[in-house]
Design an enzyme around this catalytic site. Sequence first.
Site, PDB file in Angstrom:
ATOM      1  N   GLY B 202      35.804  30.463  -8.120  1.00 45.48           N
ATOM      2  CA  GLY B 202      34.883  30.531  -6.982  1.00 45.48           C
ATOM      3  C   GLY B 202      35.522  31.125  -5.752  1.00 45.48           C
ATOM      4  O   GLY B 202      36.264  32.105  -5.846  1.00 45.48           O
ATOM      5  N   VAL B 206      36.286  27.022  -0.649  1.00 45.18           N
ATOM      6  CA  VAL B 206      36.158  25.819  -1.484  1.00 45.18           C
ATOM      7  C   VAL B 206      37.485  25.523  -2.173  1.00 45.18           C
ATOM      8  O   VAL B 206      37.881  24.369  -2.338  1.00 45.18           O
ATOM      9  CB  VAL B 206      35.030  26.000  -2.527  1.00 45.18           C
ATOM     10  CG1 VAL B 206      34.954  24.811  -3.452  1.00 45.18           C
ATOM     11  CG2 VAL B 206      33.701  26.225  -1.834  1.00 45.18           C
ATOM     12  N   GLU B 224      40.724  30.580  -9.782  1.00 49.96           N
ATOM     13  CA  GLU B 224      40.337  31.974 -10.033  1.00 49.96           C
ATOM     14  C   GLU B 224      39.429  32.368  -8.882  1.00 49.96           C
ATOM     15  O   GLU B 224      38.255  31.991  -8.846  1.00 49.96           O
ATOM     16  CB  GLU B 224      39.610  32.071 -11.381  1.00 49.96           C
ATOM     17  CG  GLU B 224      40.488  31.750 -12.573  1.00 49.96           C
ATOM     18  CD  GLU B 224      41.309  32.956 -13.046  1.00 49.96           C
ATOM     19  OE1 GLU B 224      40.835  34.095 -12.895  1.00 49.96           O
ATOM     20  OE2 GLU B 224      42.427  32.742 -13.551  1.00 49.96           O
ATOM     21  N   CYS B 258      33.795  39.239  -9.839  1.00 52.95           N
ATOM     22  CA  CYS B 258      35.003  39.038  -9.036  1.00 52.95           C
ATOM     23  C   CYS B 258      35.965  40.214  -9.174  1.00 52.95           C
ATOM     24  O   CYS B 258      36.810  40.438  -8.313  1.00 52.95           O
ATOM     25  CB  CYS B 258      35.687  37.735  -9.408  1.00 52.95           C
ATOM     26  SG  CYS B 258      35.750  37.456 -11.175  1.00 52.95           S
TER      27      CYS B 258
END
Lengths: 490, 487
Positions: B202, B206, B224, B258
């Site tokens: 994410g 966070v 990741e 990503c």
Amino acid sequence: MSQEQRAVERARKAFCTGRTKPLQYRIDQLKNLQRFIVERQKEIADALKKDLNKSEFGTPLYETMGLEGEISLAVSKLAEWAAPRPATKNLLTVSDEVYIQPEPLGVVLIIGAWNYPWAVTLQPLIGAIAAGNAAVIKPSEVCVHTSKVMGALLPLYIDKEVYPVVTGGVQETQELLQHRFDYIFYTGNCTVGKVIMEAAAKHLTPVTLELGGKSPCYIDKNCDITIACRRIAWGKYTNCGQTCIAPDYILCDPSIQDRIIEEIKKSVKEFYTEDPKTCSDYGRIINKRHFKRVMTLLEDSTIAMGGQNDESECYIAPTVLKDVKPGAKVMQEEIFGPVLPILCIGNVDEAIDFINQREKPLALYIFSSDNKLIKHMITETSSGGVLANDCLVHFSVSSLPFGGVGNSGMGSYHGKFSFDQLSHLRGCLIKQLKMEGMNKMRYPPHTAKKLSWARFFILNQVELSKLGRWALFALLAVVVAVILQRYFAD
Amino acid sequence: MPSVHYARLKYLFEMESQRQIIERLRAAFQSGVTAPLQFRLTQLKSLLSLLEDNEPQILEALQKDLAKPKFEAVLSEIDMVVNDLCYTINSLPTWIQPSYVGKNLATKLDDCFVRREPLGVVLIIGAWNYPLQLILAPLIGAIAAGNCAILKPSEISRATERLLAQLIPKYLSQECFAVICGGAEETKSLLENRFDHIFYTGSQAVARSILQAAAVHLTPVTLELGGKCPCLIYGRLDMLAAAKRLVWSKFFNAGQSCVAPDYVLCTPEMREELLPAIAKALSIFYGSQPKQSEDFSRIVTDRHWDRLMALLGKTQGRVVMGGEGSKEDKYFAPTVVVDLDGSDALMQEEIFGPIMPILTIESLEQGITFINQREKPLALYVFSDESQVVNMVLERTSSGGFCSNDGIVHMTLPGLPFGGVGASGMGSYHGRWTFETFSHRRGCMLRGWGLERISMLRYPPYTESNLSWLRWATSAKKKSWGVCSVM
């Protein structure tokens, strides 16, 4: 600007010049480190004597010989470790280069501990240098004289911009932790370990934590008790019990408890004479605070051997406690002192349960002549590492990863593991712009036909190692030709 | 069983708290049920069946969440996981074996080996852009390594979340694996519990709070994350081929990957060739009206659609392709922006959408410097037919992974560790790397009882001669692997 900030910024600047990248630079620095250890044996030993009352032989044996071994391993293997590592390909990438390239991370912070201040501070440094990083070295302030020597002399041998030594206490460490590092390597206790990880979280910095715990030592009825006790006594009372992998407590059948106590008494006498206080080979507790802490642990158990102490010298005799209860004070925290509690349990399965009810330790020791029992114990428990029929020595095998699990730590090092831990293993795929025809099947507009071809190529797990490279190439060329001709001709 | 009784049980079961679930999994782990190879293989094969049996439902869920074209869903979600599963099932019997390490003269009578052991109960937190792949791929390694696992799928990809919650308990052992659904609140309370490893995919923001929560329990983590993946185009090259691969990787999943090339760096001259090539590729792939193309995805939520539109509003650059969108179906056109610099709004955060900024550079050196002034990205791309260009960029930069002359595909290779470095993450996975991530590497040494005379060299009283024997024993081993001083 504080000395900490200056050190970090200079290290980063030096790293960014790229001078740590060439292997020759790293090898030169490692060799300089080696020279430092050899040329300054005396200063190192003197400082250790003052800090921990380590004997002049204790220094090379426990601190520097291991380092020298690691340095020569790194120097001889560096080219191999730093080279690109080929990786498995699939059918689509058979003509491409696929490999893993180890790369430096950047600026590593190494926080050392006080019990083996040279070994645990410089060993991670060897890995950091080998991997091409810069490193800020923060020795433990508890070892006052060693920190001073490290701070004064290390910069005379290795690049002082790239590997600055920052001395100081809690405040200086906290100041350092405000800055951003690319890796933090910490050796010490759980409580501070949590603080370090939390500080690292701010910058998303990965960490290795080499912590501790209560390393259990199980002695089976079926073993050579004389040899076992000699090895255990050596493992326990070296450095006055202040070793992260010292056998913390013994678990054994009640029928052999007295024999164990006898044998340990014998070994202690052989090692340290009738009066260990006068023996130059026996160490001292690091400071009054720890002295008091360890003495408190004795309070609610029966002393079978030792117990003599002298606060003015921080001396505690090699001590054994018998019939210790699980709720005793000595069983509530890592002892980190020359006190060996013996707990009686019924059988190996009880021992396994006992161990599993507690936090995962850094080391597990099993003394038995029965290999099946040893394997059973290994399978049913978890710990950083395991050593059967001896103590401590697994630490010196460079081909074994050394590190904890759970509360005893995260990450591992020694030998190549140090290099890998302090590197970034970058996955690389080097393709060419040719063979563009092959890619058509993955591009939109998507058709059911293209999809089934794409699935064929991607899902086909071919054992490339078994097929000769050229055979595979030929196969691929034929397949490509067929596909191009039949399905994707423009 | 009477239906009322059953209904009540079902209700109670569903209301099982997070804590109870974790305790149940921990008890299962401690019972040793996940340790045998057979159990792990059975679970992995069940997971394979889950994917094979439910392909239409999976595709439907992905269509609902992201309007994912069937092609993309099959290749990047289902097949990637199936591939990894097959690879793992075939290799696990080998991976699980202890590896014996090099010995030398001194340790000839000893056994030194490394065991891979399970960690315990692990937590896997998924993301919404590849909602199936990003939660199941880590699960493969968690199962293979003998752990119990809690899956926390992203609540943003709602349809997939619901499907996973329904299917996982049907196929995998309910004692050992559980799906916990919920949003930020539920995740926060989940993180107060103790896990033996946390695997998170994410955002950086966070990730920080996850690391902080993990620090309380000294839990190791794999993160990741993402970042702005640069794409450098330089030197001699086949522009159309490069443009096709670039466009494919950029607009796959509408840029919500990503590892999508975030922005492009090239010289002004190359840009003149690149733009028409991009236009051609876009037209081949999605036709003249990408909105009508079945092969182009949508933005996941209104909020993200708004975010992307706002970026276009704030940019100082010039939109040369696309730029339009429609909020009702969350369509956002493949967009190219030029004439912007590093301080632009589009260059401040990961775009994660179908907007391709093209920045110009005067030299390769300048491009490399530009990249190095920024955070280390998850992936770095170079398009060039000149190998010295590729090598120079590779050597002078750092990134999670690197791919020349293509995009994204490096992450499909199970032999390569997939993960970030610096701000793009820590740890890696895929193939064997996932297995290693979820294992503890335990160094084991079994000594013999013999050679006690040699051991005596190390005991006090310490003497000069003993020390020099030990020294000799060590230096004689300097050339061999696995230096072990005769302690």
